[in-house]
Design a protein around this motif. Sequence first.
Motif, mmCIF file in Angstrom:
data_model
loop_
_atom_site.group_PDB
_atom_site.id
_atom_site.type_symbol
_atom_site.label_atom_id
_atom_site.label_comp_id
_atom_site.label_asym_id
_atom_site.label_seq_id
_atom_site.Cartn_x
_atom_site.Cartn_y
_atom_site.Cartn_z
ATOM 1 N N TRP A 24 -4.708 -2.322 8.096
ATOM 2 C CA TRP A 24 -5.065 -3.510 6.772
ATOM 3 C C TRP A 24 -5.847 -4.113 7.166
ATOM 4 O O TRP A 24 -6.275 -5.138 6.380
ATOM 5 C CB TRP A 24 -3.627 -3.849 6.424
ATOM 6 C CG TRP A 24 -2.585 -2.976 5.953
ATOM 7 C CD1 TRP A 24 -1.271 -2.545 6.868
ATOM 8 C CD2 TRP A 24 -2.208 -2.470 4.768
ATOM 9 N NE1 TRP A 24 -0.565 -1.921 6.137
ATOM 10 C CE2 TRP A 24 -1.259 -1.722 4.882
ATOM 11 C CE3 TRP A 24 -3.166 -2.235 3.439
ATOM 12 C CZ2 TRP A 24 -0.809 -0.963 3.881
ATOM 13 C CZ3 TRP A 24 -2.712 -1.786 2.297
ATOM 14 C CH2 TRP A 24 -1.476 -0.994 2.381
ATOM 15 N N HIS A 36 1.542 2.088 3.121
ATOM 16 C CA HIS A 36 1.052 3.369 3.166
ATOM 17 C C HIS A 36 1.715 4.410 3.808
ATOM 18 O O HIS A 36 2.555 4.228 4.672
ATOM 19 C CB HIS A 36 -0.243 2.899 4.026
ATOM 20 C CG HIS A 36 -0.881 4.756 4.242
ATOM 21 N ND1 HIS A 36 -1.080 4.603 5.539
ATOM 22 C CD2 HIS A 36 -1.687 5.173 3.655
ATOM 23 C CE1 HIS A 36 -1.791 5.888 5.621
ATOM 24 N NE2 HIS A 36 -2.251 6.110 4.413
ATOM 25 N N SER A 37 1.808 5.269 2.919
ATOM 26 C CA SER A 37 2.509 6.927 3.469
ATOM 27 C C SER A 37 3.813 6.592 3.837
ATOM 28 O O SER A 37 4.838 6.383 3.031
ATOM 29 C CB SER A 37 1.548 7.113 4.742
ATOM 30 O OG SER A 37 1.857 8.687 5.095
ATOM 31 N N TYR A 51 0.993 3.040 -1.567
ATOM 32 C CA TYR A 51 -0.039 4.156 -1.510
ATOM 33 C C TYR A 51 0.490 5.607 -0.926
ATOM 34 O O TYR A 51 0.725 5.446 0.172
ATOM 35 C CB TYR A 51 -1.242 3.673 -0.685
ATOM 36 C CG TYR A 51 -2.546 4.337 -0.869
ATOM 37 C CD1 TYR A 51 -3.435 3.665 -1.760
ATOM 38 C CD2 TYR A 51 -2.647 5.619 -0.253
ATOM 39 C CE1 TYR A 51 -4.602 4.658 -2.072
ATOM 40 C CE2 TYR A 51 -3.816 6.121 -0.491
ATOM 41 C CZ TYR A 51 -4.845 5.758 -1.281
ATOM 42 O OH TYR A 51 -6.192 6.653 -1.452
ATOM 43 N N PRO A 89 -6.438 3.065 2.163
ATOM 44 C CA PRO A 89 -6.493 1.507 2.593
ATOM 45 C C PRO A 89 -7.685 1.177 3.723
ATOM 46 O O PRO A 89 -8.148 0.280 3.948
ATOM 47 C CB PRO A 89 -5.085 1.183 2.935
ATOM 48 C CG PRO A 89 -4.322 2.084 2.116
ATOM 49 C CD PRO A 89 -5.237 3.370 2.048
#
Length: 283
Positions: free
Chosen positions: A37, A96-97, A120, A262
């Motif tokens: 990030w 994320h994921s 995401y 990202p």
Amino acid sequence: MMRLTHADGEHAVLHDLGGSGPPLLLTHGNGLNAGMWATVVPHLQQSFRCWGLDFRGHGASRQQHDQMSVDRSRLAGEILAAVNALGGEPLVAAGHSLGAACLVLAELQQPGTFRGLYLYEPVLVPDGSPVLETDHELVVAARRRRLRFATVDEAHDRFVSKPPFSQCEPAAVRAYVELGTYPSGDDAVRLSCSGDTEARIFESGGPVDYRLFGAVSCPTVVARGDSPAMWNSGPPQLAAPIAEALGNGRLEAFAELSHFGPMEQGELVAASIRAHLAPPVAA
């Protein structure tokens, strides 16, 4: 940095990434860490106090047992522990994921944990889908991954030399590598997330009954990257049905991003996170 120890002796690590405002928890994908990030956080710090979580066996967390459990319920429990460490009040989070999937599972385990979510490409496969077997290309590639490098610079150069990391912002890859390596004691560095850990996480991703997602009632954006990149085939296809199944979900697509969005365009993803989570959810 806070160490969050689980009952089984394994632990997660919570990083204070700075900023001012209400807390925003950030969770990472399989094999990654809070460093992913790095190019998103600077564009969030005026709206949020940012906190990054390293799951067990990732980033600054060090695996304690040879047979460390990587069941997603354990990872969701680490998210709940992080929320408690931040005061226990409902907060907002972006993932994320794998990290995005575990945010959903944490909310299902403890309803009301979150006031808003940004997911995401959460990897939550529906009932009826096959599990990833040991011969699946993702599992095989994870177990073959090189773990030892002479220096952090060598590890970084190796990662950015080919997709998908060659398509990412260099600062994001650098932060991921720096947080995800440690001195191995033989004048070298080693990745903290082993290939076996990453492979077993892939193998543990069993099908989920999407009908359960209706209980997730907080406002949630499910973001998807629509890049035609060759590694971008599976997770984007899950985004729309997940958004539809959630109690208060909405789909957002990015034509120019892939599954690693990202890390590819941090400012763009940060603007999307702010638009959803800052007003009015985090007001």
